[in-house]
Design a protein around this motif. Structure first.
Motif, PDB file in Angstrom:
ATOM      1  N   GLN A  81       0.831  -1.198   0.000  1.00 43.51           N
ATOM      2  CA  GLN A  81       0.000   0.000   0.000  1.00 43.51           C
ATOM      3  C   GLN A  81       0.870   1.255   0.000  1.00 43.51           C
ATOM      4  OE1 GLN A  81      -3.583  -0.087  -0.174  1.00 43.51           O
ATOM      5  NE2 GLN A  81      -2.645  -1.963  -0.920  1.00 43.51           N
ATOM      6  N   PRO A  82       0.343   2.373  -0.495  1.00 44.63           N
ATOM      7  CA  PRO A  82       1.129   3.615  -0.509  1.00 44.63           C
ATOM      8  C   PRO A  82       1.666   3.988   0.871  1.00 44.63           C
ATOM      9  CG  PRO A  82      -0.842   3.892  -1.831  1.00 44.63           C
ATOM     10  CD  PRO A  82      -0.956   2.551  -1.148  1.00 44.63           C
ATOM     11  N   GLY A  83       0.935   3.661   1.936  1.00 44.84           N
ATOM     12  CA  GLY A  83       1.393   3.958   3.291  1.00 44.84           C
ATOM     13  C   GLY A  83       2.463   3.020   3.794  1.00 44.84           C
ATOM     14  N   GLY A  84       2.743   1.960   3.046  1.00 38.26           N
ATOM     15  CA  GLY A  84       3.820   1.051   3.403  1.00 38.26           C
ATOM     16  C   GLY A  84       3.411  -0.342   3.803  1.00 38.26           C
ATOM     17  N   GLY A  85       2.197  -0.556   4.275  1.00 37.19           N
ATOM     18  CA  GLY A  85       1.780  -1.880   4.722  1.00 37.19           C
ATOM     19  C   GLY A  85       1.205  -2.715   3.604  1.00 37.19           C
ATOM     20  N   PRO A  86       1.207  -4.040   3.797  1.00 38.90           N
ATOM     21  CA  PRO A  86       0.636  -4.934   2.781  1.00 38.90           C
ATOM     22  C   PRO A  86      -0.871  -5.095   2.954  1.00 38.90           C
ATOM     23  CG  PRO A  86       1.642  -6.221   4.504  1.00 38.90           C
ATOM     24  CD  PRO A  86       1.889  -4.776   4.849  1.00 38.90           C
ATOM     25  N   ALA A  87      -1.557  -5.389   1.860  1.00 41.58           N
ATOM     26  CA  ALA A  87      -2.982  -5.700   1.890  1.00 41.58           C
ATOM     27  C   ALA A  87      -3.206  -6.918   1.007  1.00 41.58           C
ATOM     28  CB  ALA A  87      -3.805  -4.524   1.386  1.00 41.58           C
TER      29      ALA A  87
END
Length: 148
Positions: A81-87
């Motif tokens: 994700q753009p914020g750094g975490g995976p989805a």
């Protein structure tokens, strides 16, 4: 790929078994059709050179088998994700992100390659006998190009 980074987890052994069973009718043909140029095309995230070969081999599978295999690949994949975490790409049977056909093919290829390489010498392999070789960033799998 498309400005996104994808990561594959492990597909459980029983799902791998069901995938191999479904792929069996076309596995030899797929390996024979996918030469170095087609493999490089899939590795780079631009599968145009491999589309005809993939379509010819996949035509031997039922729609249900193709959907089972692709959905299993999507279930095992996360998108950064753009914020750094995976989805998760797919949750509760629903694909969470819009994917185009080239992305779908490349993701499926890379997930199958990472998870099934030890089952068949016909599939291209990054395995060295001890496990998947990590890249320079320590990741054992990445789809597309990474800027970091």
């Amino acid at each position: 790929m498309g400005g996104n980074r994808y990561f594959a987890g492990t597909i459980d052994a029983f799902t791998q078994l069901h995938i191999v069973r479904r792929l069996a009718p076309c596995l030899g043909r797929l390996a024979a059709l996918l030469g170095p140029e087609e493999r490089e095309s899939l590795e780079s995230g631009d599968p145009e050179a491999a589309l005809v070969s993939l379509a010819a081999a996949a035509s031997e599978l039922s729609d249900e088998d193709v959907e089972y295999i692709v959905n299993a690949c999507l279930d095992a994949t996360e998108r950064r994700q753009p914020g750094g975490g995976p989805a998760a790409l797919r949750a509760n049977g629903v694909t969470m992100f819009t994917l185009n056909l080239p992305e779908l093919l490349c993701i499926s290829y890379r997930v199958l390659k990472a998870n099934l390489a030890d089952f068949s010498a016909a599939l291209p392999s990054d395995f060295d006998g001890r496990g998947l070789k990590p890249d320079a960033n320590g990741s054992a799998f990445r789809v597309g190009k990474s800027s970091s």
